[in-house]
Design a protein around this motif. Structure first.
Motif, PDB file in Angstrom:
ATOM      1  N   VAL A  63       0.872  -1.174   0.000  1.00  0.00           N
ATOM      2  CA  VAL A  63       0.000   0.000   0.000  1.00  0.00           C
ATOM      3  C   VAL A  63       0.910   1.226   0.000  1.00  0.00           C
ATOM      4  O   VAL A  63       1.850   1.316   0.790  1.00  0.00           O
ATOM      5  N   TYR A  64       0.616   2.144  -0.907  1.00  0.00           N
ATOM      6  CA  TYR A  64       1.366   3.398  -0.995  1.00  0.00           C
ATOM      7  C   TYR A  64       0.403   4.562  -0.780  1.00  0.00           C
ATOM      8  O   TYR A  64      -0.642   4.638  -1.424  1.00  0.00           O
ATOM      9  N   TYR A  65       0.754   5.461   0.121  1.00  0.00           N
ATOM     10  CA  TYR A  65       0.027   6.715   0.300  1.00  0.00           C
ATOM     11  C   TYR A  65       0.656   7.683  -0.693  1.00  0.00           C
ATOM     12  O   TYR A  65       1.876   7.876  -0.696  1.00  0.00           O
ATOM     13  N   THR A  66      -0.151   8.291  -1.551  1.00  0.00           N
ATOM     14  CA  THR A  66       0.395   9.101  -2.630  1.00  0.00           C
ATOM     15  C   THR A  66      -0.186  10.505  -2.622  1.00  0.00           C
ATOM     16  O   THR A  66      -1.216  10.769  -1.987  1.00  0.00           O
ATOM     17  N   MET A  67       0.452  11.377  -3.341  1.00  0.00           N
ATOM     18  CA  MET A  67      -0.044  12.726  -3.565  1.00  0.00           C
ATOM     19  C   MET A  67      -0.404  12.814  -5.036  1.00  0.00           C
ATOM     20  O   MET A  67       0.293  12.274  -5.876  1.00  0.00           O
ATOM     21  N   GLY A  68      -1.490  13.474  -5.338  1.00  0.00           N
ATOM     22  CA  GLY A  68      -1.913  13.603  -6.718  1.00  0.00           C
ATOM     23  C   GLY A  68      -3.389  13.302  -6.840  1.00  0.00           C
ATOM     24  O   GLY A  68      -4.178  13.602  -5.943  1.00  0.00           O
ATOM     25  N   ASP A  69      -3.758  12.680  -7.946  1.00  0.00           N
ATOM     26  CA  ASP A  69      -5.172  12.419  -8.228  1.00  0.00           C
ATOM     27  C   ASP A  69      -5.786  11.363  -7.321  1.00  0.00           C
ATOM     28  O   ASP A  69      -6.998  11.339  -7.140  1.00  0.00           O
ATOM     29  N   VAL A  70      -4.978  10.462  -6.794  1.00  0.00           N
ATOM     30  CA  VAL A  70      -5.481   9.414  -5.898  1.00  0.00           C
ATOM     31  C   VAL A  70      -4.725   9.483  -4.579  1.00  0.00           C
ATOM     32  O   VAL A  70      -3.639  10.045  -4.497  1.00  0.00           O
ATOM     33  N   ASP A  71      -5.333   8.901  -3.550  1.00  0.00           N
ATOM     34  CA  ASP A  71      -4.732   8.957  -2.216  1.00  0.00           C
ATOM     35  C   ASP A  71      -3.857   7.754  -1.893  1.00  0.00           C
ATOM     36  O   ASP A  71      -2.855   7.874  -1.202  1.00  0.00           O
ATOM     37  N   PHE A  72      -4.271   6.574  -2.366  1.00  0.00           N
ATOM     38  CA  PHE A  72      -3.527   5.351  -2.110  1.00  0.00           C
ATOM     39  C   PHE A  72      -3.434   4.541  -3.390  1.00  0.00           C
ATOM     40  O   PHE A  72      -4.343   4.562  -4.221  1.00  0.00           O
ATOM     41  N   VAL A  73      -2.352   3.818  -3.506  1.00  0.00           N
ATOM     42  CA  VAL A  73      -2.214   2.813  -4.557  1.00  0.00           C
ATOM     43  C   VAL A  73      -2.025   1.488  -3.831  1.00  0.00           C
ATOM     44  O   VAL A  73      -1.138   1.348  -2.981  1.00  0.00           O
ATOM     45  N   VAL A  74      -2.895   0.527  -4.145  1.00  0.00           N
ATOM     46  CA  VAL A  74      -2.858  -0.785  -3.509  1.00  0.00           C
ATOM     47  C   VAL A  74      -2.460  -1.812  -4.568  1.00  0.00           C
ATOM     48  O   VAL A  74      -3.079  -1.891  -5.622  1.00  0.00           O
ATOM     49  N   VAL A  75      -1.415  -2.582  -4.263  1.00  0.00           N
ATOM     50  CA  VAL A  75      -0.998  -3.667  -5.147  1.00  0.00           C
ATOM     51  C   VAL A  75      -1.412  -4.964  -4.465  1.00  0.00           C
ATOM     52  O   VAL A  75      -1.052  -5.215  -3.310  1.00  0.00           O
ATOM     53  N   SER A  76      -2.199  -5.763  -5.184  1.00  0.00           N
ATOM     54  CA  SER A  76      -2.680  -7.013  -4.604  1.00  0.00           C
ATOM     55  C   SER A  76      -2.390  -8.174  -5.541  1.00  0.00           C
ATOM     56  O   SER A  76      -2.206  -7.993  -6.748  1.00  0.00           O
ATOM     57  N   ARG A  77      -2.352  -9.366  -4.958  1.00  0.00           N
ATOM     58  CA  ARG A  77      -2.057 -10.585  -5.727  1.00  0.00           C
ATOM     59  C   ARG A  77      -2.960 -11.688  -5.211  1.00  0.00           C
ATOM     60  O   ARG A  77      -2.982 -11.967  -4.008  1.00  0.00           O
ATOM     61  N   VAL A  78      -3.700 -12.302  -6.131  1.00  0.00           N
ATOM     62  CA  VAL A  78      -4.640 -13.372  -5.778  1.00  0.00           C
ATOM     63  C   VAL A  78      -4.570 -14.475  -6.826  1.00  0.00           C
ATOM     64  O   VAL A  78      -3.887 -14.353  -7.835  1.00  0.00           O
ATOM     65  N   GLN A  79      -5.338 -15.537  -6.582  1.00  0.00           N
ATOM     66  CA  GLN A  79      -5.364 -16.682  -7.489  1.00  0.00           C
ATOM     67  C   GLN A  79      -6.469 -16.606  -8.536  1.00  0.00           C
ATOM     68  O   GLN A  79      -6.296 -17.073  -9.653  1.00  0.00           O
ATOM     69  N   THR A  80      -7.633 -16.050  -8.157  1.00  0.00           N
ATOM     70  CA  THR A  80      -8.793 -16.117  -9.048  1.00  0.00           C
ATOM     71  C   THR A  80      -9.493 -14.767  -9.148  1.00  0.00           C
ATOM     72  O   THR A  80      -9.316 -13.892  -8.288  1.00  0.00           O
ATOM     73  N   ARG A  81     -10.332 -14.640 -10.164  1.00  0.00           N
ATOM     74  CA  ARG A  81     -11.135 -13.427 -10.316  1.00  0.00           C
ATOM     75  C   ARG A  81     -12.094 -13.257  -9.153  1.00  0.00           C
ATOM     76  O   ARG A  81     -12.345 -12.129  -8.707  1.00  0.00           O
ATOM     77  N   ASP A  82     -12.645 -14.362  -8.644  1.00  0.00           N
ATOM     78  CA  ASP A  82     -13.554 -14.277  -7.492  1.00  0.00           C
ATOM     79  C   ASP A  82     -12.830 -13.699  -6.276  1.00  0.00           C
ATOM     80  O   ASP A  82     -13.386 -12.855  -5.559  1.00  0.00           O
ATOM     81  N   GLN A  83     -11.603 -14.161  -6.033  1.00  0.00           N
ATOM     82  CA  GLN A  83     -10.823 -13.618  -4.917  1.00  0.00           C
ATOM     83  C   GLN A  83     -10.558 -12.132  -5.114  1.00  0.00           C
ATOM     84  O   GLN A  83     -10.646 -11.340  -4.181  1.00  0.00           O
ATOM     85  N   LEU A  84     -10.255 -11.743  -6.343  1.00  0.00           N
ATOM     86  CA  LEU A  84      -9.994 -10.337  -6.631  1.00  0.00           C
ATOM     87  C   LEU A  84     -11.254  -9.503  -6.438  1.00  0.00           C
ATOM     88  O   LEU A  84     -11.199  -8.415  -5.847  1.00  0.00           O
ATOM     89  N   ASN A  85     -12.366 -10.007  -6.888  1.00  0.00           N
ATOM     90  CA  ASN A  85     -13.640  -9.301  -6.703  1.00  0.00           C
ATOM     91  C   ASN A  85     -13.938  -9.127  -5.209  1.00  0.00           C
ATOM     92  O   ASN A  85     -14.352  -8.046  -4.774  1.00  0.00           O
ATOM     93  N   ASP A  86     -13.735 -10.176  -4.424  1.00  0.00           N
ATOM     94  CA  ASP A  86     -13.950 -10.089  -2.976  1.00  0.00           C
ATOM     95  C   ASP A  86     -13.008  -9.052  -2.348  1.00  0.00           C
ATOM     96  O   ASP A  86     -13.414  -8.283  -1.467  1.00  0.00           O
TER      97      ASP A  86
END
Length: 174
Positions: A104-127
């Protein structure tokens, strides 16, 4: 305006060489380090302990292949939030605690945070995206999906520019 260098440690070329070698192979033996750096094992041991005690080296870890666990889906999610007192730390910690979140990165600009995630399936990503949206203070998300990963040299010391390396060493002699 020139940036200010914030260093807290006195480091020399030998310290940088030790850090670079440990970053390359966390399991390198004292004997190998001593031989490569032309130092005694006790000198290498002392320096390593000093670097650990001063939190320059925060720990050692294995470089685990995420694909061995089927973690093939990577998403980069921009998160916009409500700005209230303490929001950056509070929301950042909540995002970081979610299963599947790598960084998780707290950023300055158009967005407040950038979250990098890694999962196995689309269902996990959706959750996971549902859980991000459910964090109190989160207003909006926008996700990008990684199609291909390129291996980068993630070692800190070997990626220092010559100017940055000189600044670290010069700060140590002040």
């Amino acid at each position: 305006m020139e940036g200010t260098l914030h260093t807290q440690q006195d480091l020399d070329e030998t310290d940088l060489a030790i850090i670079e070698r440990v970053e390359e192979d966390f399991d390198v033996s004292l004997e190998t380090l001593a031989e490569e750096l032309d130092l005694s094992k006790s000198a290498v041991h002392y320096r390593l302990n000093k670097l650990k005690d001063s939190d320059v080296i925060k720990g050692v870890s294995a470089d685990v292949d995420p694909f061995a666990f089927g973690l093939e889906m990577v998403a980069i999610t921009d998160v916009s939030v409500t700005h209230e007192s303490g929001y950056s730390e509070n929301i950042g910690e909540k995002l970081n605690d979610l299963e599947g979140v790598e960084r998780v990165y707290y950023t300055m600009g158009d967005v407040d945070f950038v979250v990098v995630s890694r999962v196995q399936t689309r269902d996990q990503l959706n959750d996971l995206i549902d859980q991000i949206v459910a964090v109190e203070g989160v207003n909006e998300t926008s996700s990008k999906f990684v199609m291909q990963e390129f291996d980068a040299d993630s070692s800190l010391v070997s990626n220092l520019t010559d100017e940055a390396r000189r600044a670290v060493l010069d700060a140590s002699t002040d």
